[in-house]
Design a protein around this motif. Structure first.
Motif, PDB file in Angstrom:
ATOM      1  N   GLN A   1      68.885  33.015  32.660  1.00 33.89           N
ATOM      2  CA  GLN A   1      69.703  33.151  31.463  1.00 33.89           C
ATOM      3  C   GLN A   1      69.305  34.402  30.676  1.00 33.89           C
ATOM      4  OE1 GLN A   1      69.001  29.067  29.823  1.00 33.89           O
ATOM      5  NE2 GLN A   1      71.220  28.968  29.717  1.00 33.89           N
ATOM      6  N   PRO A   2      70.285  35.152  30.174  1.00 34.05           N
ATOM      7  CA  PRO A   2      69.981  36.420  29.491  1.00 34.05           C
ATOM      8  C   PRO A   2      69.611  36.221  28.027  1.00 34.05           C
ATOM      9  CG  PRO A   2      72.348  36.152  29.657  1.00 34.05           C
ATOM     10  CD  PRO A   2      71.747  34.959  30.349  1.00 34.05           C
ATOM     11  N   GLU A   3      68.503  35.558  27.768  1.00 31.66           N
ATOM     12  CA  GLU A   3      68.043  35.356  26.395  1.00 31.66           C
ATOM     13  C   GLU A   3      67.196  36.546  25.972  1.00 31.66           C
ATOM     14  OE1 GLU A   3      65.933  34.316  22.993  1.00 31.66           O
ATOM     15  OE2 GLU A   3      64.881  34.441  24.899  1.00 31.66           O
ATOM     16  N   TRP A   4      67.376  37.021  24.742  1.00 26.90           N
ATOM     17  CA  TRP A   4      66.772  38.281  24.319  1.00 26.90           C
ATOM     18  C   TRP A   4      65.248  38.233  24.351  1.00 26.90           C
ATOM     19  CZ3 TRP A   4      70.443  39.110  19.506  1.00 26.90           C
ATOM     20  CH2 TRP A   4      71.721  39.452  19.991  1.00 26.90           C
ATOM     21  N   GLY A   5      64.643  37.150  23.903  1.00 21.17           N
ATOM     22  CA  GLY A   5      63.189  37.048  23.938  1.00 21.17           C
ATOM     23  C   GLY A   5      62.649  37.065  25.358  1.00 21.17           C
ATOM     24  N   ALA A   6      63.328  36.357  26.253  1.00 20.50           N
ATOM     25  CA  ALA A   6      62.909  36.354  27.657  1.00 20.50           C
ATOM     26  C   ALA A   6      63.097  37.735  28.283  1.00 20.50           C
ATOM     27  CB  ALA A   6      63.713  35.307  28.435  1.00 20.50           C
ATOM     28  N   MET A   7      64.114  38.475  27.861  1.00 18.01           N
ATOM     29  CA  MET A   7      64.313  39.833  28.364  1.00 18.01           C
ATOM     30  C   MET A   7      63.168  40.754  27.941  1.00 18.01           C
ATOM     31  SD  MET A   7      68.420  40.251  27.709  1.00 18.01           S
ATOM     32  CE  MET A   7      68.438  41.976  28.220  1.00 18.01           C
TER      33      MET A   7
ATOM     34  N   GLN B   1      65.366  43.655  38.155  1.00 13.66           N
ATOM     35  CA  GLN B   1      66.185  42.965  39.148  1.00 13.66           C
ATOM     36  C   GLN B   1      67.525  43.664  39.350  1.00 13.66           C
ATOM     37  OE1 GLN B   1      65.030  40.317  40.923  1.00 13.66           O
ATOM     38  NE2 GLN B   1      63.084  40.663  39.839  1.00 13.66           N
ATOM     39  N   ALA B   2      67.605  44.918  38.899  1.00 20.94           N
ATOM     40  CA  ALA B   2      68.811  45.740  39.030  1.00 20.94           C
ATOM     41  C   ALA B   2      70.003  45.149  38.288  1.00 20.94           C
ATOM     42  CB  ALA B   2      69.157  45.959  40.513  1.00 20.94           C
ATOM     43  N   ARG B   3      69.728  44.404  37.208  1.00 19.01           N
ATOM     44  CA  ARG B   3      70.804  43.836  36.392  1.00 19.01           C
ATOM     45  C   ARG B   3      71.076  44.747  35.203  1.00 19.01           C
ATOM     46  NH1 ARG B   3      67.853  38.026  36.126  1.00 19.01           N
ATOM     47  NH2 ARG B   3      66.281  39.477  35.311  1.00 19.01           N
ATOM     48  N   ASP B   4      72.346  44.872  34.864  1.00 15.80           N
ATOM     49  CA  ASP B   4      72.750  45.737  33.766  1.00 15.80           C
ATOM     50  C   ASP B   4      72.283  45.148  32.431  1.00 15.80           C
ATOM     51  OD1 ASP B   4      74.486  48.027  32.755  1.00 15.80           O
ATOM     52  OD2 ASP B   4      75.423  46.321  31.730  1.00 15.80           O
ATOM     53  N   ILE B   5      71.499  45.906  31.678  1.00 14.33           N
ATOM     54  CA  ILE B   5      70.907  45.401  30.437  1.00 14.33           C
ATOM     55  C   ILE B   5      71.978  45.179  29.375  1.00 14.33           C
ATOM     56  CG2 ILE B   5      69.331  45.964  28.548  1.00 14.33           C
ATOM     57  CD1 ILE B   5      67.557  47.355  30.574  1.00 14.33           C
ATOM     58  N   LEU B   6      72.963  46.066  29.277  1.00 14.61           N
ATOM     59  CA  LEU B   6      74.030  45.882  28.298  1.00 14.61           C
ATOM     60  C   LEU B   6      74.755  44.565  28.525  1.00 14.61           C
ATOM     61  CD1 LEU B   6      75.880  46.821  26.012  1.00 14.61           C
ATOM     62  CD2 LEU B   6      77.197  48.119  27.710  1.00 14.61           C
TER      63      LEU B   6
ATOM     64  N   ARG C   1      73.630  41.901  29.938  1.00 14.93           N
ATOM     65  CA  ARG C   1      72.738  40.794  29.604  1.00 14.93           C
ATOM     66  C   ARG C   1      72.600  40.625  28.087  1.00 14.93           C
ATOM     67  NH1 ARG C   1      69.833  38.374  33.246  1.00 14.93           N
ATOM     68  NH2 ARG C   1      67.963  38.071  31.957  1.00 14.93           N
ATOM     69  N   ILE C   2      72.581  41.726  27.360  1.00 17.92           N
ATOM     70  CA  ILE C   2      72.502  41.628  25.895  1.00 17.92           C
ATOM     71  C   ILE C   2      73.784  41.021  25.339  1.00 17.92           C
ATOM     72  CG2 ILE C   2      72.481  42.993  23.782  1.00 17.92           C
ATOM     73  CD1 ILE C   2      70.463  44.833  25.076  1.00 17.92           C
ATOM     74  N   LEU C   3      74.935  41.430  25.877  1.00 18.78           N
ATOM     75  CA  LEU C   3      76.205  40.885  25.401  1.00 18.78           C
ATOM     76  C   LEU C   3      76.272  39.377  25.636  1.00 18.78           C
ATOM     77  CD1 LEU C   3      78.712  43.657  26.596  1.00 18.78           C
ATOM     78  CD2 LEU C   3      77.826  43.279  24.287  1.00 18.78           C
ATOM     79  N   HIS C   4      75.860  38.936  26.810  1.00 18.24           N
ATOM     80  CA  HIS C   4      75.872  37.505  27.092  1.00 18.24           C
ATOM     81  C   HIS C   4      74.746  36.793  26.346  1.00 18.24           C
ATOM     82  CE1 HIS C   4      78.944  36.870  30.289  1.00 18.24           C
ATOM     83  NE2 HIS C   4      78.796  38.175  30.450  1.00 18.24           N
ATOM     84  N   GLY C   5      73.640  37.484  26.098  1.00 21.16           N
ATOM     85  CA  GLY C   5      72.566  36.882  25.323  1.00 21.16           C
ATOM     86  C   GLY C   5      72.959  36.599  23.888  1.00 21.16           C
ATOM     87  N   SER C   6      73.938  37.339  23.368  1.00 18.67           N
ATOM     88  CA  SER C   6      74.413  37.069  22.011  1.00 18.67           C
ATOM     89  C   SER C   6      75.013  35.672  21.909  1.00 18.67           C
ATOM     90  CB  SER C   6      75.453  38.112  21.604  1.00 18.67           C
ATOM     91  OG  SER C   6      76.625  38.017  22.406  1.00 18.67           O
TER      92      SER C   6
END
Length: 300
Positions: free
Chosen positions: A248-254, A86-91, A93-98
Motif C-alpha cells: 500500500q502506498p502510505e506516505w510514512g511507509a514510503m 521497486q521501479a514504481r512511480d513515486i508520483l 504512489r503519492i497520489l494514491h497515498g493521499s
C-alpha cells in the motif's frame, strides 16, 4: 435587493435568512485571511486528488516497471518524481497515498470527536464524582505522548491501517473532552439552560440538544488544528511498519522504504515527506483561520 444585500441585512425576515446571513459573514471574515485560504486550497486539493487518484495517476502505484532499467530513476519528464527501489512511480504512489491519508483523517475525526464531546460535556454538566472520574480517565490518556500510546494500542491490536485508525482515534479524544468540559462549565448555569431544564427536559436532551451545539465550534477548530498531528502519527506508525502494510502506498511507509537511499537517491524519501509537510501545513493554516472566525471571544 441583491443576494448580497439580502444576506447582509441587519433586519432578517426569517430564521433561515438570519442563519444564511451569519454563515455568509463568517465566510467573508474567513476569506480575508490569506493563509486560511491557502490552507483551504490545500485541503480541497487533497480531497480532489484522493477522489481522482485512479484517473490522474500516470502509472500503477503497486506494480513497478523493469527492475533492470527503471529502478531508482531520478525525476524526469517520464517519471516526474522519480521511481523507487521497486521501479514504481513515486508520483502515482503519492497520489494514491493521499486516499489513505484522507481516510485516516476523516475516520479519526468521526470517531474521536463524538467521544470527546460526550465525555467532556457529561463531565462538565453533571460535575461531582462524574466529573472527577471522567477527567481522571482523561488525564491518564493525556499523560502519555500520543505516538507512544498509539504504538501500544497497535502492538496489542496488530499492524494494519484499520487498527492504526482505531489506535489514533483512541488517543485523540482527550483534548476534545477537556475543551468541551471547559465550555460546558461556562454555559451549564446559563439562563436559557435553566429555562429548558424548568420545562422538564431530561439531561441527555439538554446535553446533546443544547450544550453540545454550543461547544461544537471550539471543538471543530481544535480538531482541524489536530489534523497535522494525526497525519504525523499515522505516518509514524507507517514508518515503523505498524500502519498500512506493503505494498500500500502510505506516505510514512514510503519514507521508511526510501531511507536506505537518502544519500544517493534522495527523492525516494523526500517526495512523500514533502507531501506530509504540505498537507500538515494546509490543515494548520485552515485551523488558524477557523479559530479566528469561529472563536466567540474573538468576535466583536
Amino acid at each position: 435587493m441583491s443576494t448580497r444585500e439580502w444576506l447582509l441585512t441587519e433586519q432578517p425576515a426569517s430564521r433561515r435568512q438570519a442563519r444564511l446571513g451569519q454563515s455568509y459573514r463568517t465566510w467573508l471574515a474567513f476569506r480575508r485571511n490569506r493563509l486560511a485560504m491557502i490552507g483551504l486550497g490545500i485541503v480541497l486539493a487533497l480531497v480532489a486528488v484522493a477522489l481522482l487518484a485512479p484517473f490522474i495517476s500516470p502509472y500503477n502505484p503497486i506494480v513497478g516497471g523493469d527492475l533492470r532499467t527503471e529502478r531508482l530513476l531520478s525525476p524526469s519528464w517520464q517519471h516526474l518524481l522519480g521511481t523507487d527501489d521497486q521501479a514504481r512511480d513515486i508520483l502515482s504512489r503519492i497520489l494514491h497515498g493521499s486516499r489513505i491519508t484522507l481516510l485516516v483523517v476523516a475516520l479519526v475525526a468521526v470517531i474521536a470527536t463524538p467521544i470527546g464531546l460526550l465525555v467532556g460535556t457529561t463531565a462538565g454538566y453533571y460535575g461531582g464524582w462524574v466529573d472527577t472520574v471522567l477527567m481522571r480517565l482523561t488525564d491518564i490518556f493525556l499523560a502519555f505522548p500520543r505516538l507512544i500510546l498509539a504504538l501500544a494500542f497497535v502492538a496489542a491490536l496488530g499492524p494494519g491501517i484499520e487498527n492504526a485508525i482505531i489506535a489514533i482515534a483512541i488517543t485523540s479524544w482527550p483534548p476534545y473532552a477537556r475543551l468541551a468540559r471547559a465550555e460546558t462549565l461556562t454555559i451549564r448555569n446559563a439562563d436559557h439552560i435553566d429555562a429548558i431544564r424548568l420545562q422538564g427536559a431530561h439531561s441527555a436532551r439538554i446535553i446533546w440538544g443544547h450544550v453540545v451545539p454550543l461547544c461544537l465550534s471550539s471543538v471543530i477548530v481544535r480538531v482541524t488544528l489536530d489534523m497535522a498531528g494525526i497525519i504525523l502519527t499515522a505516518a509514524g506508525l507507517g514508518f515503523l511498519g505498524l500502519g498500512a502494510q506493503p505494498p500500500q502506498p502510505e506516505w510514512g511507509a514510503m519514507i521508511a522504504g526510501g531511507r536506505r537511499f537518502i544519500l544517493d537517491h534522495w527523492w525516494v524519501a523526500t517526495m512523500p515527506g514533502l507531501a506530509i509537510f504540505v498537507v500538515s501545513l494546509g490543515f494548520n493554516f485552515l485551523g488558524d483561520g477557523l479559530r479566528d472566525v469561529l472563536d466567540p471571544k474573538a468576535q466583536k
